[in-house]
Design a protein around this motif. Structure first.
Motif, PDB file in Angstrom:
ATOM      1  N   ILE A 161       0.775  -1.040   0.166  1.00 44.64           N
ATOM      2  CA  ILE A 161      -0.064   0.040   0.190  1.00 44.64           C
ATOM      3  C   ILE A 161       0.896   1.243  -0.119  1.00 44.64           C
ATOM      4  CG2 ILE A 161      -1.701   1.290   1.510  1.00 44.64           C
ATOM      5  CD1 ILE A 161      -2.758  -1.586   2.285  1.00 44.64           C
ATOM      6  N   ASP A 162       2.020   1.311   0.822  1.00 48.25           N
ATOM      7  CA  ASP A 162       2.904   2.276   1.005  1.00 48.25           C
ATOM      8  C   ASP A 162       3.700   2.699  -0.352  1.00 48.25           C
ATOM      9  OD1 ASP A 162       5.137   1.152   1.605  1.00 48.25           O
ATOM     10  OD2 ASP A 162       5.105   1.556   3.648  1.00 48.25           O
ATOM     11  N   GLY A 163       3.879   1.581  -1.110  1.00 45.69           N
ATOM     12  CA  GLY A 163       4.763   1.583  -2.357  1.00 45.69           C
ATOM     13  C   GLY A 163       6.279   0.870  -2.032  1.00 45.69           C
ATOM     14  N   SER A 164       6.512   0.582  -0.874  1.00 49.18           N
ATOM     15  CA  SER A 164       7.828  -0.029  -0.789  1.00 49.18           C
ATOM     16  C   SER A 164       8.041  -1.299  -1.413  1.00 49.18           C
ATOM     17  CB  SER A 164       8.103   0.255   0.630  1.00 49.18           C
ATOM     18  OG  SER A 164       7.328  -0.490   1.583  1.00 49.18           O
ATOM     19  N   ILE A 165       6.810  -1.978  -1.609  1.00 49.78           N
ATOM     20  CA  ILE A 165       7.067  -3.118  -2.448  1.00 49.78           C
ATOM     21  C   ILE A 165       5.972  -2.876  -3.672  1.00 49.78           C
ATOM     22  CG2 ILE A 165       6.213  -5.564  -2.407  1.00 49.78           C
ATOM     23  CD1 ILE A 165       6.951  -5.745   0.527  1.00 49.78           C
ATOM     24  N   PRO A 166       6.577  -3.403  -4.696  1.00 48.82           N
ATOM     25  CA  PRO A 166       5.729  -2.908  -5.842  1.00 48.82           C
ATOM     26  C   PRO A 166       4.433  -3.887  -6.060  1.00 48.82           C
ATOM     27  CG  PRO A 166       7.786  -4.099  -6.747  1.00 48.82           C
ATOM     28  CD  PRO A 166       7.947  -3.783  -5.285  1.00 48.82           C
ATOM     29  N   SER A 167       3.455  -3.431  -6.819  1.00 46.26           N
ATOM     30  CA  SER A 167       2.165  -4.378  -6.978  1.00 46.26           C
ATOM     31  C   SER A 167       1.553  -4.166  -8.500  1.00 46.26           C
ATOM     32  CB  SER A 167       1.395  -4.194  -6.028  1.00 46.26           C
ATOM     33  OG  SER A 167       0.624  -2.778  -6.087  1.00 46.26           O
ATOM     34  N   PRO A 179      -1.251 -16.149  -8.430  1.00 46.97           N
ATOM     35  CA  PRO A 179      -2.758 -16.334  -8.510  1.00 46.97           C
ATOM     36  C   PRO A 179      -3.075 -17.605  -8.853  1.00 46.97           C
ATOM     37  CG  PRO A 179      -1.415 -15.624 -10.728  1.00 46.97           C
ATOM     38  CD  PRO A 179      -0.609 -15.432  -9.400  1.00 46.97           C
ATOM     39  N   VAL A 180      -4.417 -18.120  -8.501  1.00 45.39           N
ATOM     40  CA  VAL A 180      -4.917 -19.231  -8.828  1.00 45.39           C
ATOM     41  C   VAL A 180      -5.258 -19.405 -10.170  1.00 45.39           C
ATOM     42  CG1 VAL A 180      -6.905 -20.854  -8.277  1.00 45.39           C
ATOM     43  CG2 VAL A 180      -5.495 -19.743  -6.459  1.00 45.39           C
ATOM     44  N   THR A 181      -6.123 -18.152 -10.562  1.00 42.99           N
ATOM     45  CA  THR A 181      -6.681 -18.203 -12.018  1.00 42.99           C
ATOM     46  C   THR A 181      -6.330 -16.855 -12.474  1.00 42.99           C
ATOM     47  OG1 THR A 181      -8.683 -17.209 -11.368  1.00 42.99           O
ATOM     48  CG2 THR A 181      -8.509 -19.571 -11.482  1.00 42.99           C
ATOM     49  N   LYS A 182      -6.486 -16.657 -13.840  1.00 48.15           N
ATOM     50  CA  LYS A 182      -6.086 -15.339 -14.349  1.00 48.15           C
ATOM     51  C   LYS A 182      -7.206 -14.177 -13.796  1.00 48.15           C
ATOM     52  CE  LYS A 182      -6.563 -12.882 -18.931  1.00 48.15           C
ATOM     53  NZ  LYS A 182      -6.645 -13.214 -20.482  1.00 48.15           N
ATOM     54  N   GLY A 183      -6.713 -12.964 -13.220  1.00 47.62           N
ATOM     55  CA  GLY A 183      -7.403 -12.001 -12.651  1.00 47.62           C
ATOM     56  C   GLY A 183      -7.573 -12.037 -11.293  1.00 47.62           C
ATOM     57  N   HIS A 184      -6.979 -13.274 -10.681  1.00 41.14           N
ATOM     58  CA  HIS A 184      -7.281 -13.391  -9.202  1.00 41.14           C
ATOM     59  C   HIS A 184      -6.350 -12.247  -8.511  1.00 41.14           C
ATOM     60  CE1 HIS A 184      -5.680 -16.128  -5.428  1.00 41.14           C
ATOM     61  NE2 HIS A 184      -6.520 -15.019  -4.903  1.00 41.14           N
ATOM     62  N   LEU A 185      -7.302 -11.555  -7.648  1.00 42.06           N
ATOM     63  CA  LEU A 185      -6.637 -10.207  -7.109  1.00 42.06           C
ATOM     64  C   LEU A 185      -7.163 -10.123  -5.650  1.00 42.06           C
ATOM     65  CD1 LEU A 185      -9.187  -8.020  -6.729  1.00 42.06           C
ATOM     66  CD2 LEU A 185      -8.858  -8.060  -9.242  1.00 42.06           C
ATOM     67  N   ILE A 244      -3.236  -7.273  -8.137  1.00 42.62           N
ATOM     68  CA  ILE A 244      -3.082  -8.737  -8.529  1.00 42.62           C
ATOM     69  C   ILE A 244      -2.625  -9.581  -7.496  1.00 42.62           C
ATOM     70  CG2 ILE A 244      -2.341 -10.304 -10.270  1.00 42.62           C
ATOM     71  CD1 ILE A 244      -4.749  -9.016 -11.172  1.00 42.62           C
ATOM     72  N   ASN A 245      -2.937 -10.734  -7.208  1.00 43.74           N
ATOM     73  CA  ASN A 245      -2.166 -11.728  -6.281  1.00 43.74           C
ATOM     74  C   ASN A 245      -0.850 -12.214  -6.890  1.00 43.74           C
ATOM     75  OD1 ASN A 245      -1.336 -13.955  -4.928  1.00 43.74           O
ATOM     76  ND2 ASN A 245      -3.515 -14.279  -4.030  1.00 43.74           N
TER      77      ASN A 245
END
Length: 141
Positions: free
Chosen positions: A10-16, A33-39, A29-30
């Motif tokens: 959330i604070d941006g110190s780890i990219p997502s 992911p288990v499937t396409k779009g898993h978030l 996005i997880n």
């Protein structure tokens, strides 16, 4: 929470791979992911589990859920979707920052399984009514 991976996302110190953000929630996005779009949809405020939410905080998060679900549905056309949220070690919570999984389902062999053994033989109608009454009493209904 300086050691919480989701707080760091959330604070941006780890990219997502960010999906959505407002003043209260963050969706991404997880990374496994288990499937396409898993978030995952998370509150920006560190809340360990559903028990720690105020009604206002919960409503802010869950108000966004249909927007996220409909975006997944419209873009990727899954045939179904699981929303999954775990509270505590016994429920398989692995990151102790509330997070709601959105798992689009494409068919029965897409890699996600959710199963349980029902206990209908252990509870009769009277038992179910007593359980419901106990919960209503705790709620104040």
């Amino acid at each position: 929470m300086t050691e919480c991976i989701f707080c760091k996302i959330i604070d941006g110190s780890i990219p997502s791979a960010k999906i959505y953000e407002d003043e209260n929630v963050y969706a991404f996005i997880n990374i496994m992911p288990v499937t396409k779009g898993h978030l995952l949809l998370v509150p920006k405020k560190h809340v360990e589990n559903v028990y720690d939410f105020s009604e206002k905080e919960a409503s802010q998060l869950f108000a966004v859920a249909p927007k996220i679900a409909n975006a997944l549905k419209d873009k990727f056309k899954p045939v179904g979707m699981n929303l999954l949220q775990n509270n505590g070690v016994a429920a398989d919570q692995s990151v102790f920052h509330f997070h709601l999984h959105f798992i689009p389902r494409y068919d029965e062999t897409d890699g996600f399984q959710l199963s349980w053994i029902t206990k209908e033989a252990e509870y009769n109608t009277e038992d179910l009514q007593q359980i419901a009454a106990a919960i209503r009493e705790e709620i104040g209904e």
